[in-house]
Design a protein around this motif. Structure first.
Motif, PDB file in Angstrom:
ATOM      1  N   LYS A  59       0.825  -1.205   0.000  1.00 29.82           N
ATOM      2  CA  LYS A  59       0.000   0.000   0.000  1.00 29.82           C
ATOM      3  C   LYS A  59       0.864   1.261   0.000  1.00 29.82           C
ATOM      4  CE  LYS A  59      -4.126  -1.764   2.367  1.00 29.82           C
ATOM      5  NZ  LYS A  59      -4.955  -1.714   3.582  1.00 29.82           N
ATOM      6  N   VAL A  60       1.915   1.245   0.794  1.00 29.97           N
ATOM      7  CA  VAL A  60       2.811   2.400   0.838  1.00 29.97           C
ATOM      8  C   VAL A  60       3.439   2.628  -0.532  1.00 29.97           C
ATOM      9  CG1 VAL A  60       4.960   3.295   1.819  1.00 29.97           C
ATOM     10  CG2 VAL A  60       3.286   2.188   3.303  1.00 29.97           C
ATOM     11  N   ARG A  61       3.863   1.567  -1.166  1.00 27.39           N
ATOM     12  CA  ARG A  61       4.452   1.671  -2.505  1.00 27.39           C
ATOM     13  C   ARG A  61       3.438   2.215  -3.511  1.00 27.39           C
ATOM     14  NH1 ARG A  61       8.708   2.014  -6.197  1.00 27.39           N
ATOM     15  NH2 ARG A  61       8.369   0.588  -7.934  1.00 27.39           N
ATOM     16  N   ALA A  62       2.226   1.656  -3.501  1.00 26.58           N
ATOM     17  CA  ALA A  62       1.200   2.081  -4.458  1.00 26.58           C
ATOM     18  C   ALA A  62       0.831   3.547  -4.263  1.00 26.58           C
ATOM     19  CB  ALA A  62      -0.038   1.198  -4.319  1.00 26.58           C
ATOM     20  N   ALA A  63       0.788   4.000  -3.011  1.00 28.66           N
ATOM     21  CA  ALA A  63       0.465   5.401  -2.747  1.00 28.66           C
ATOM     22  C   ALA A  63       1.476   6.331  -3.402  1.00 28.66           C
ATOM     23  CB  ALA A  63       0.407   5.644  -1.241  1.00 28.66           C
ATOM     24  N   GLY A  64       2.758   5.991  -3.269  1.00 27.16           N
ATOM     25  CA  GLY A  64       3.778   6.831  -3.879  1.00 27.16           C
ATOM     26  C   GLY A  64       3.718   6.859  -5.387  1.00 27.16           C
ATOM     27  N   LEU A  65       3.290   5.752  -5.975  1.00 31.80           N
ATOM     28  CA  LEU A  65       3.276   5.656  -7.438  1.00 31.80           C
ATOM     29  C   LEU A  65       2.258   6.598  -8.085  1.00 31.80           C
ATOM     30  CD1 LEU A  65       3.676   1.794  -7.883  1.00 31.80           C
ATOM     31  CD2 LEU A  65       5.384   3.559  -8.402  1.00 31.80           C
ATOM     32  N   TRP A  66       1.255   7.048  -7.315  1.00 29.34           N
ATOM     33  CA  TRP A  66       0.334   8.025  -7.906  1.00 29.34           C
ATOM     34  C   TRP A  66       0.443   9.396  -7.259  1.00 29.34           C
ATOM     35  CZ3 TRP A  66      -4.010  10.671  -5.992  1.00 29.34           C
ATOM     36  CH2 TRP A  66      -4.461  10.316  -4.721  1.00 29.34           C
ATOM     37  N   GLU A  67       0.795   9.465  -5.988  1.00 27.07           N
ATOM     38  CA  GLU A  67       0.868  10.763  -5.324  1.00 27.07           C
ATOM     39  C   GLU A  67       2.123  11.535  -5.728  1.00 27.07           C
ATOM     40  OE1 GLU A  67       0.298  10.205  -1.133  1.00 27.07           O
ATOM     41  OE2 GLU A  67      -1.487   8.971  -1.473  1.00 27.07           O
ATOM     42  N   TYR A  68       3.202  10.822  -6.035  1.00 26.29           N
ATOM     43  CA  TYR A  68       4.412  11.493  -6.514  1.00 26.29           C
ATOM     44  C   TYR A  68       4.148  12.251  -7.824  1.00 26.29           C
ATOM     45  CZ  TYR A  68       9.163  11.945  -8.437  1.00 26.29           C
ATOM     46  OH  TYR A  68      10.318  12.424  -8.998  1.00 26.29           O
ATOM     47  N   PRO A  69       3.566  11.606  -8.863  1.00 22.21           N
ATOM     48  CA  PRO A  69       3.285  12.382 -10.078  1.00 22.21           C
ATOM     49  C   PRO A  69       2.271  13.497  -9.864  1.00 22.21           C
ATOM     50  CG  PRO A  69       2.438  10.137 -10.280  1.00 22.21           C
ATOM     51  CD  PRO A  69       3.306  10.167  -9.068  1.00 22.21           C
ATOM     52  N   GLN A 172       7.855   5.977   9.491  1.00 20.29           N
ATOM     53  CA  GLN A 172       8.151   6.917   8.416  1.00 20.29           C
ATOM     54  C   GLN A 172       6.877   7.333   7.686  1.00 20.29           C
ATOM     55  OE1 GLN A 172      10.843   5.448   5.400  1.00 20.29           O
ATOM     56  NE2 GLN A 172      11.137   7.461   4.468  1.00 20.29           N
ATOM     57  N   ALA A 173       6.002   6.365   7.414  1.00 25.04           N
ATOM     58  CA  ALA A 173       4.747   6.666   6.729  1.00 25.04           C
ATOM     59  C   ALA A 173       3.867   7.575   7.572  1.00 25.04           C
ATOM     60  CB  ALA A 173       4.012   5.372   6.400  1.00 25.04           C
ATOM     61  N   ASN A 174       3.840   7.366   8.873  1.00 24.01           N
ATOM     62  CA  ASN A 174       3.024   8.196   9.754  1.00 24.01           C
ATOM     63  C   ASN A 174       3.458   9.658   9.673  1.00 24.01           C
ATOM     64  OD1 ASN A 174       1.028   8.248  12.151  1.00 24.01           O
ATOM     65  ND2 ASN A 174       2.817   9.301  12.963  1.00 24.01           N
ATOM     66  N   THR A 175       4.766   9.880   9.740  1.00 24.87           N
ATOM     67  CA  THR A 175       5.283  11.247   9.649  1.00 24.87           C
ATOM     68  C   THR A 175       4.964  11.877   8.303  1.00 24.87           C
ATOM     69  OG1 THR A 175       7.095  10.705  11.168  1.00 24.87           O
ATOM     70  CG2 THR A 175       7.388  12.640   9.773  1.00 24.87           C
ATOM     71  N   THR A 176       5.151  11.115   7.237  1.00 32.82           N
ATOM     72  CA  THR A 176       4.911  11.633   5.884  1.00 32.82           C
ATOM     73  C   THR A 176       3.450  11.941   5.653  1.00 32.82           C
ATOM     74  OG1 THR A 176       6.786  10.336   5.055  1.00 32.82           O
ATOM     75  CG2 THR A 176       5.202  11.139   3.425  1.00 32.82           C
ATOM     76  N   VAL A 177       2.576  11.019   6.027  1.00 28.46           N
ATOM     77  CA  VAL A 177       1.139  11.209   5.779  1.00 28.46           C
ATOM     78  C   VAL A 177       0.589  12.368   6.609  1.00 28.46           C
ATOM     79  CG1 VAL A 177      -1.137  10.142   6.053  1.00 28.46           C
ATOM     80  CG2 VAL A 177       0.731   8.859   5.008  1.00 28.46           C
ATOM     81  N   LEU A 178       1.006  12.477   7.863  1.00 28.88           N
ATOM     82  CA  LEU A 178       0.548  13.597   8.675  1.00 28.88           C
ATOM     83  C   LEU A 178       0.979  14.924   8.064  1.00 28.88           C
ATOM     84  CD1 LEU A 178      -0.838  14.721  11.152  1.00 28.88           C
ATOM     85  CD2 LEU A 178       1.288  14.354  12.447  1.00 28.88           C
ATOM     86  N   ASP A 179       2.201  14.973   7.556  1.00 26.19           N
ATOM     87  CA  ASP A 179       2.673  16.187   6.883  1.00 26.19           C
ATOM     88  C   ASP A 179       1.814  16.501   5.666  1.00 26.19           C
ATOM     89  OD1 ASP A 179       4.778  18.276   6.165  1.00 26.19           O
ATOM     90  OD2 ASP A 179       4.883  16.972   4.409  1.00 26.19           O
ATOM     91  N   HIS A 180       1.471  15.485   4.891  1.00 34.07           N
ATOM     92  CA  HIS A 180       0.682  15.715   3.687  1.00 34.07           C
ATOM     93  C   HIS A 180      -0.754  16.116   4.015  1.00 34.07           C
ATOM     94  CE1 HIS A 180       3.648  13.152   1.110  1.00 34.07           C
ATOM     95  NE2 HIS A 180       4.175  14.262   1.572  1.00 34.07           N
ATOM     96  N   ILE A 181      -1.331  15.533   5.046  1.00 29.06           N
ATOM     97  CA  ILE A 181      -2.652  15.962   5.502  1.00 29.06           C
ATOM     98  C   ILE A 181      -2.610  17.452   5.862  1.00 29.06           C
ATOM     99  CG2 ILE A 181      -4.264  15.802   7.445  1.00 29.06           C
ATOM    100  CD1 ILE A 181      -3.859  12.787   7.408  1.00 29.06           C
ATOM    101  N   THR A 182      -1.562  17.840   6.573  1.00 27.01           N
ATOM    102  CA  THR A 182      -1.443  19.226   7.033  1.00 27.01           C
ATOM    103  C   THR A 182      -1.319  20.206   5.881  1.00 27.01           C
ATOM    104  OG1 THR A 182      -0.374  18.462   9.074  1.00 27.01           O
ATOM    105  CG2 THR A 182      -0.101  20.783   8.504  1.00 27.01           C
ATOM    106  N   VAL A 183      -0.477  19.886   4.890  1.00 24.56           N
ATOM    107  CA  VAL A 183      -0.311  20.838   3.782  1.00 24.56           C
ATOM    108  C   VAL A 183      -1.562  20.902   2.910  1.00 24.56           C
ATOM    109  CG1 VAL A 183       2.195  20.761   3.739  1.00 24.56           C
ATOM    110  CG2 VAL A 183       0.911  19.128   2.341  1.00 24.56           C
ATOM    111  N   MET A 184      -2.321  19.799   2.808  1.00 19.48           N
ATOM    112  CA  MET A 184      -3.589  19.865   2.072  1.00 19.48           C
ATOM    113  C   MET A 184      -4.560  20.797   2.778  1.00 19.48           C
ATOM    114  SD  MET A 184      -3.063  18.193  -0.599  1.00 19.48           S
ATOM    115  CE  MET A 184      -1.530  17.325  -0.949  1.00 19.48           C
TER     116      MET A 184
END
Length: 225
Positions: A59-69, A172-184
């Protein structure tokens, strides 16, 4: 774009692709027998690996494959400073998270996809077609929904896994996702009533639309840079 109240996005047939969902047993929407997620699929030097652990890494891999672009799109198409900042965080966050995910997957002998799920491909198609303020709004809301959904999954894995490498990835995912929630949220474009409804309403999609396709034999691994 058609964004249904169930949290399902249908875009130009992007969700009608036929994929071999069984390549990733019990992963990302594939129905499984009760209790299978706790089944130990491998004993590793980092501790037992369960189906839930393995599915989380994918799931972590798949998330990056679409959220990165999508982050790259935001840097090109965003119309406000806050949306541009969100794009920067998506690109940087998923570059680092994907590197950690690929490293851990190799150590645990987990096969990773090179493409996101059809549903996730649909999100990318929608945002690719968007322009101007519509792009800003759709990006903020779609990403806020998906990050909110995975946030609870991360917490559950972190609390239950006995595998130290999976715990590292969850941290690592927790830190990254929380950051992304915040910037959204800082874009000022999130419709919280609609987002919270979509977060808690399971998508009514076939299992294959929620499952990333397995890589072809001999296909080189995609690296996010």
């Amino acid at each position: 774009m058609t964004w249904h109240a169930t949290g399902t996005l249908f875009v130009g047939g992007a969700l009608s692709l036929t994929l071999v969902a069984l390549a990733y047993p019990s992963m990302l929407g594939v129905s499984a027998v009760a209790g299978s997620q706790t089944r130990v699929v491998a004993q590793t030097s980092a501790g037992p690996l369960t189906e839930a652990d393995r599915d989380f890494v994918v799931k972590v891999r798949a998330a990056g494959l679409w959220e990165y672009p999508v982050g790259k799109m935001a840097l090109q198409k965003g119309t406000t400073k806050a949306v541009l900042t969100a794009g920067q965080h998506l690109v940087a966050g998923h570059t680092a998270l994907d590197a950690g995910c690929r490293r851990i997957a190799a150590q645990l002998n987990i096969t990773l996809p090179n493409r996101p799920s059809p549903q996730q491909q649909g999100f990318v198609a929608t945002l690719s077609a968007d322009t101007g303020k519509q792009f800003d709004s759709d990006m903020a809301n779609i990403l806020r929904v998906t990050h909110g959904q995975i946030f609870s999954t991360i917490a559950k894995i972190r609390a239950t896994t006995e595998n130290s490498l999976v715990r590292q990835l969850a941290d690592q995912a927790n830190t990254t996702v929380l950051d992304h929630i915040t910037v959204m949220e800082k874009t000022g474009l999130v419709d919280f009533d609609q987002v919270l409804f979509q977060e808690t309403t399971p998508p009514k999609l076939p299992a294959q639309d929620l499952t990333p396709p397995p890589p072809a034999a001999g296909e080189p691994q995609v690296v996010l840079k």
